[in-house]
Design an enzyme around this catalytic site. Structure first.
Site, mmCIF file in Angstrom:
data_model
loop_
_atom_site.group_PDB
_atom_site.id
_atom_site.type_symbol
_atom_site.label_atom_id
_atom_site.label_comp_id
_atom_site.label_asym_id
_atom_site.label_seq_id
_atom_site.Cartn_x
_atom_site.Cartn_y
_atom_site.Cartn_z
ATOM 1 N N ARG A 271 23.270 26.136 -40.551
ATOM 2 C CA ARG A 271 22.109 26.240 -39.654
ATOM 3 C C ARG A 271 22.512 26.459 -38.198
ATOM 4 O O ARG A 271 21.648 26.675 -37.336
ATOM 5 C CB ARG A 271 21.274 24.952 -39.742
ATOM 6 N N ASP B 65 28.273 24.019 -40.362
ATOM 7 C CA ASP B 65 26.893 23.930 -40.870
ATOM 8 C C ASP B 65 26.212 25.296 -40.814
ATOM 9 O O ASP B 65 26.238 25.976 -39.784
ATOM 10 C CB ASP B 65 26.110 22.920 -40.028
ATOM 11 N N CYS C 173 30.576 23.435 -35.580
ATOM 12 C CA CYS C 173 30.481 22.936 -36.950
ATOM 13 C C CYS C 173 30.229 24.089 -37.924
ATOM 14 O O CYS C 173 29.599 25.084 -37.571
ATOM 15 C CB CYS C 173 29.351 21.913 -37.052
ATOM 16 N N HIS D 195 26.199 19.041 -33.328
ATOM 17 C CA HIS D 195 24.748 19.159 -33.511
ATOM 18 C C HIS D 195 24.205 17.887 -34.143
ATOM 19 O O HIS D 195 24.884 17.231 -34.939
ATOM 20 C CB HIS D 195 24.399 20.383 -34.367
ATOM 21 N N CYS E 296 24.194 16.138 -38.210
ATOM 22 C CA CYS E 296 25.447 16.663 -38.747
ATOM 23 C C CYS E 296 25.818 15.896 -40.018
ATOM 24 O O CYS E 296 25.996 14.671 -39.988
ATOM 25 C CB CYS E 296 26.562 16.541 -37.710
#
Length: 208
Positions: free
Chosen positions: A45, A43, A41, A97, A100
């Site tokens: 993080r 993302d 992803c 994750h 999400c």
């Protein structure tokens, strides 16, 4: 954080690498031979190399919203082709994750404009597993389970590709479905039974 600090950090990183290994960048420039294709992803993080504890050159990485592998996405298909057929990776990882944002957005009945066709792929995952998901009363648990099922379906999409089917026959390439838990920092192997899943669809998607 500002842009200047990024370049300052880069200088420190270069110095640290050279202190540990004066030939680090010379070796890095020679080429790559990763063993893993990591599809994750976007993302901020969830950084691939850091969560796997690996170094530069050890994984070929592709990231997008909600770690999707749509068969109409030429970006994802090109990455798989290059990694599997040219770099000859031995493992393909799809890693989602919990928490999400893309998966959560797909669970909402809301018009999100340009994101709609992308999120529709996740809604299709919900449709395929509607009975199981609707039986989960706790919204957080349902959300987490959709994250896991999305990883599973994207792994199946990987297995449908011609490059991976050929590599399975030639060198027994392995596909893995993982989830990263932001609350604990742990990687979770979903241990997906692909053989059972493929039994039901192999005659449809097999490319001889």
């Amino acid at each position: 954080m500002d842009i200047k600090s990024i370049f300052d950090n880069n200088k420190k990183w270069v110095a640290e690498k050279l202190e540990l290994d004066p030939n680090f960048f010379n070796e890095l420039a020679k080429g790559q031979s990763p063993q893993i294709l990591y599809i994750g992803c976007s993302d901020s993080r969830v950084t691939a190399e850091e969560l796997m504890g690996i170094s530069s050159g050890e994984a070929f990485v592709h990231r997008n919203i909600a770690n999707m592998v749509p068969n109409t996405d030429l970006n994802a298909m090109s990455v798989i082709n290059y990694a599997v057929s040219h770099l000859k990776v031995n493992h393909v990882v799809v890693c989602g994750h919990y928490n999400c944002g893309g998966v959560k957005a797909a669970m909402q009945s809301e018009d999100l404009g340009l994101l709609n066709p992308w999120l529709r792929n996740i809604r299709d995952v919900y449709r395929l597993h509607k009975d199981e998901l609707n039986a989960i009363e706790d919204e957080d648990a349902k959300y987490n389970r959709l994250v896991e099922l999305n990883v599973q379906e994207q792994c199946v999409n990987v297995l449908k590709t011609a490059d991976v089917q050929k590599a399975v026959k030639e060198r027994d390439i392995t596909v893995h479905g993982w989830v990263f838990d932001l609350h604990t920092g742990k990687l979770i192997d979903l241990k997906i039974d692909f053989e059972k899943i493929l039994e039901e669809i192999r005659e449809i998607y097999r490319l001889d």
